[in-house]
Design a protein around this motif. Structure first.
Motif, mmCIF file in Angstrom:
data_model
loop_
_atom_site.group_PDB
_atom_site.id
_atom_site.type_symbol
_atom_site.label_atom_id
_atom_site.label_comp_id
_atom_site.label_asym_id
_atom_site.label_seq_id
_atom_site.Cartn_x
_atom_site.Cartn_y
_atom_site.Cartn_z
ATOM 1 N N GLU A 155 0.525 -0.898 -0.039
ATOM 2 C CA GLU A 155 -0.136 0.035 -0.525
ATOM 3 C C GLU A 155 0.693 0.496 -0.157
ATOM 4 O O GLU A 155 0.518 2.007 -0.341
ATOM 5 C CB GLU A 155 -0.913 -0.600 1.487
ATOM 6 C CG GLU A 155 -2.074 -0.918 0.665
ATOM 7 C CD GLU A 155 -2.784 -0.948 2.916
ATOM 8 O OE1 GLU A 155 -2.720 -0.431 3.005
ATOM 9 O OE2 GLU A 155 -3.940 -1.502 2.207
ATOM 10 N N LYS A 156 1.815 1.704 0.869
ATOM 11 C CA LYS A 156 2.703 2.253 0.632
ATOM 12 C C LYS A 156 3.496 2.547 -0.327
ATOM 13 O O LYS A 156 3.872 4.185 -0.586
ATOM 14 C CB LYS A 156 3.776 2.643 2.079
ATOM 15 C CG LYS A 156 4.873 3.327 1.815
ATOM 16 C CD LYS A 156 5.588 2.979 2.733
ATOM 17 C CE LYS A 156 6.803 4.136 3.195
ATOM 18 N NZ LYS A 156 7.931 4.075 4.744
ATOM 19 N N LEU A 157 4.068 1.503 -1.644
ATOM 20 C CA LEU A 157 4.694 1.550 -2.010
ATOM 21 C C LEU A 157 3.202 2.110 -4.092
ATOM 22 O O LEU A 157 4.217 2.508 -4.419
ATOM 23 C CB LEU A 157 4.756 0.150 -3.421
ATOM 24 C CG LEU A 157 5.510 0.152 -4.044
ATOM 25 C CD1 LEU A 157 6.854 0.604 -4.649
ATOM 26 C CD2 LEU A 157 5.841 -1.589 -5.004
ATOM 27 N N THR A 158 2.338 1.667 -3.582
ATOM 28 C CA THR A 158 1.251 1.998 -4.424
ATOM 29 C C THR A 158 1.292 3.769 -4.392
ATOM 30 O O THR A 158 0.898 4.306 -5.028
ATOM 31 C CB THR A 158 -0.095 1.470 -4.178
ATOM 32 O OG1 THR A 158 -0.039 0.084 -4.378
ATOM 33 C CG2 THR A 158 -1.016 2.275 -4.991
ATOM 34 N N ARG A 159 0.985 4.114 -2.485
ATOM 35 C CA ARG A 159 0.600 5.088 -2.463
ATOM 36 C C ARG A 159 2.366 6.464 -3.366
ATOM 37 O O ARG A 159 1.189 7.301 -4.377
ATOM 38 C CB ARG A 159 0.815 5.857 -1.437
ATOM 39 C CG ARG A 159 -1.137 5.418 -0.708
ATOM 40 C CD ARG A 159 -0.961 5.849 0.280
ATOM 41 N NE ARG A 159 -0.072 5.571 1.458
ATOM 42 C CZ ARG A 159 0.039 4.357 2.645
ATOM 43 N NH1 ARG A 159 -0.806 3.818 2.342
ATOM 44 N NH2 ARG A 159 1.412 4.342 3.586
ATOM 45 N N GLU A 160 3.005 6.001 -3.076
ATOM 46 C CA GLU A 160 4.035 6.554 -3.842
ATOM 47 C C GLU A 160 4.238 6.586 -4.915
ATOM 48 O O GLU A 160 4.521 7.412 -6.455
ATOM 49 C CB GLU A 160 5.578 6.302 -3.100
ATOM 50 C CG GLU A 160 5.945 6.646 -1.913
ATOM 51 C CD GLU A 160 6.154 7.983 -1.104
ATOM 52 O OE1 GLU A 160 6.433 8.249 -2.257
ATOM 53 O OE2 GLU A 160 5.791 7.716 -0.098
ATOM 54 N N ALA A 161 3.871 5.558 -5.961
ATOM 55 C CA ALA A 161 4.140 5.287 -7.690
ATOM 56 C C ALA A 161 2.786 6.266 -7.980
ATOM 57 O O ALA A 161 2.965 6.633 -8.478
ATOM 58 C CB ALA A 161 3.226 3.951 -7.631
ATOM 59 N N ALA A 162 1.741 6.664 -7.239
ATOM 60 C CA ALA A 162 0.756 7.222 -7.791
ATOM 61 C C ALA A 162 0.658 8.260 -8.262
ATOM 62 O O ALA A 162 0.147 9.171 -8.769
ATOM 63 C CB ALA A 162 -0.465 6.377 -7.264
#
Length: 305
Positions: free
Chosen positions: A120-127
């Motif tokens: 989830e943290k990786l998704t927020r950074e990528a988005a």
């Protein structure tokens, strides 16, 4: 020339001066790239590129379109920076990209305290990095729209009676004399400037440096056109220097008299396009035109006559 135009020209000259300083600084970095610290070289190149970007943002899009010299110098700075960085990377030796090391850094950045990947943290950074395009939906949807054919009534054209203005007359010779007088005034103005430049330099003037207007290609063509009449009239001479480049100088009184007595003429063809125009600007480092002509005032005076 109004105040705003003068200020714009001063700003252009200042930007060109700064571009020259960046090119000189880049040349010094290129000489030291194989021996200097690569990190210091990268930092210096980054500073040069930031300054170049700031110079490009200072001018308006219209200014860059009308001033090809600044665009060319900006491209030269970019090319020079690439060459310096390439030389510094070769000195570093090992510049390979390791996939395993890159993946390890990502996993260590997004691992939780229990050692589980926090997707989830990786998704927020990528988005936050990617920009999504806006969604647009048609008003008609799947409806097949056909334009309504509007029938127009043909209007009958009214017959116009032809007015007889009498027999056409040929233009008076006064207009021809005024145009000839105006052309002679323009040629005298150009010749006086050539004579002044020749007396200051005490040597012939390079032909392309004389006709070049770095801000306007059409003015350059007009200068070449006007000088061709001076050559035809024997007031200036077109010669070749030891490098076979064309040069211009005023003729002596004896040469002028001989030219007036000659009945045979010699024609010469000289090619000039925008590419050669830009090359001559860089070769002679022309910032301001040698021939100063107020073409708007000359054309306005001619139209009033």
């Amino acid at each position: 020339m109004d105040r705003e135009e003068v200020q714009t020209k001063m700003q252009r000259s200042l930007r060109k001066k700064k571009y020259k300083e960046l090119l000189e600084e880049g040349a010094q970095l290129g000489l030291r790239a194989e021996t200097a610290d690569p990190v210091e070289t990268f930092q210096a190149v980054q500073k040069i590129m930031e300054t170049s970007n700031a110079l490009q943002n200072e001018g308006r899009i219209k200014d860059r379109a009308e001033n090809a010299t600044e665009v060319l110098m900006d491209a030269q700075v970019l090319r020079m920076s690439h060459d310096v960085v390439h030389a510094a990377m070769q000195r570093m030796g090992n510049s390979e990209f390791l996939d395993e090391e890159f993946v390890g850094i990502i996993l260590s950045s997004f691992d939780s305290e229990q050692g589980i990947e926090n997707w989830e943290k990786l998704t927020r950074e990528a988005a936050a990095v990617f920009h999504m395009s806006k969604h647009s939906q048609s008003l008609y949807g799947a409806f097949e729209h056909e334009p309504v054919v509007v029938q127009k009534e043909a209007k009958q054209r009214a017959q116009r009676q032809r007015t007889d203005y009498g027999e056409a007359k040929k233009p008076d010779t006064v207009d021809k004399l005024q145009k000839k007088e105006k052309s002679a005034q323009k040629l005298n103005l150009i010749f006086n400037q050539i004579l002044k430049i020749y007396e200051q330099r005490r040597k012939p003037i390079p032909y392309f440096e004389l006709i070049i207007d770095p801000e306007d290609f059409m003015n350059t063509v007009d200068n070449a056109f006007q000088i061709s009449f001076l050559i035809r009239d024997g007031r200036v001479a077109l010669l070749n220097d030891p490098n076979h480049d064309p040069i211009i100088r005023p003729t002596t009184q004896k040469e002028n008299e001989q030219a007036q007595r000659m009945t045979e003429t010699t024609q010469a063809i000289l090619g000039l396009n925008t590419r050669k125009w830009r090359e001559m600007i860089e070769r002679f480092q022309v910032d301001e035109p040698l021939l100063i002509l107020n073409r708007e005032e000359l054309n306005m005076t001619q139209s009033q006559k």
